[in-house]
Scaffold this active site. Structure first.
Site, PDB file in Angstrom:
ATOM      1  N   ASP A   1      -6.178  -4.047  -1.935  1.00 53.21           N
ATOM      2  CA  ASP A   1      -5.171  -3.634  -0.959  1.00 53.21           C
ATOM      3  C   ASP A   1      -4.370  -4.800  -0.376  1.00 53.21           C
ATOM      4  OD1 ASP A   1      -3.754  -2.094   0.851  1.00 53.21           O
ATOM      5  OD2 ASP A   1      -5.373  -2.049   2.320  1.00 53.21           O
TER       6      ASP A   1
ATOM      7  N   SER B   1       0.830  -1.197   0.000  1.00 54.57           N
ATOM      8  CA  SER B   1       0.000   0.000   0.000  1.00 54.57           C
ATOM      9  C   SER B   1       0.874   1.261   0.000  1.00 54.57           C
ATOM     10  CB  SER B   1      -0.978  -0.046   1.179  1.00 54.57           C
ATOM     11  OG  SER B   1      -2.056   0.836   0.995  1.00 54.57           O
TER      12      SER B   1
END
Length: 275
Positions: free
Chosen positions: A172, A43
């Site tokens: 994610d 991320s």
């Protein structure tokens, strides 16, 4: 700096705006003249890790962040250009979310222009960690298109649209591996955890996207805690960033200041290990 032989690897974790604290560690390595043999990021860790692996210094990255967050109007205009759909889509396309961002366009808008298009063009071997939504498993990328892999790594559900990539659908990476120290092969692995701790006091309840990201960070903290029970990096760093929330990008200067003590921690640890 080093008297003894050994290689250094770096893992940069997920954490939204708190991930800006990674820059202090990058600057410490630069000041020591240390170049990691491998970097893995999830991320925000992937966004900054890829930029660092491209050859930018920690100081360069710090200045770039300060420059792009200085003008809120410009930031909002770039976010609008990265938005998926329109408000009317709520009525014409059922459950479609017109507020979602396209991660690849986001990176095009905000990444330094010198970041290359492919992993192969990076100066340091780099791994971007995402999650394959279809197989419910980790998807780690070391080659091919860079932007798509990092966009997938940062695709927070409800905020950034999933990324179709190499027969996978990426979301994610913090969903499965928020602190990917286990993917870094080196004699001495440094991992920077930026999920932050619990918020002790608060004036009002969280709202909107803060809840989405906050819930994700609670999950990521739990995953990291369980991972560390079995094994850990050689050096685990955690900055004093609990008082920032995951969307505090306009407080970049304050986050950098809070993370500054990490520099001395990195330097002491490497001096002790390598002499």
């Amino acid at each position: 700096m080093t008297k003894g032989a050994g290689t250094i690897g770096l893992a940069l974790g997920a954490g939204g705006a708190r991930g800006l604290a990674h820059v202090a560690t990058l600057e410490a390595l630069d000041e020591l003249g240390v170049v990691p043999v491998a970097i893995a990021g999830t991320s925000m860790g992937a966004i900054l890790g890829a930029a660092y692996a491209s050859g930018l210094s920690g100081k360069d990255i710090r200045q770039h962040i300060l420059d792009i967050t200085r003008d809120k109007t410009d930031v909002m205009a770039k976010l609008l250009r990265a938005r998926v759909g329109r408000i009317t889509d709520l009525f014409t396309r059922g459950l479609s979310n017109p507020v979602l961002l396209d991660g690849e366009i986001f990176l095009q808008q905000f990444w330094p222009k010198s970041v290359p298009q492919t992993f192969e063009a990076l100066k340091i071997p780099f791994t971007a960690v995402a999650t394959d939504f279809l197989t419910h498993s980790e998807a780690a990328f070391k080659s091919g298109p860079l932007r798509a892999a990092v966009a997938g790594s940062m695709a927070i559900p409800g905020m950034i649209k999933p990324v179709p990539h190499q027969h996978q659908v990426l979301i994610d990476g913090g969903t499965v591996n928020p602190l990917p120290f286990d993917l870094v092969k080196a004699d001495f692995v440094i991992a920077v955890d930026v999920t932050g701790g619990p918020i002790v006091t608060r004036a009002k309840p969280p709202e909107g996207f803060e809840v989405v990201i906050g819930a994700a960070q609670i999950m990521q903290t739990a995953i990291t805690r369980e991972k560390l029970k079995n094994a850990g990096p050689d050096l685990l760093l955690r900055a004093d960033i609990d008082h920032f929330n995951a969307l505090d990008f306009f407080r970049a200067r304050d986050i950098f200041k809070s993370a500054e003590p990490l520099k001395d921690e990195v330097k002491r640890a490497l001096e002790q290990r390598f002499g």
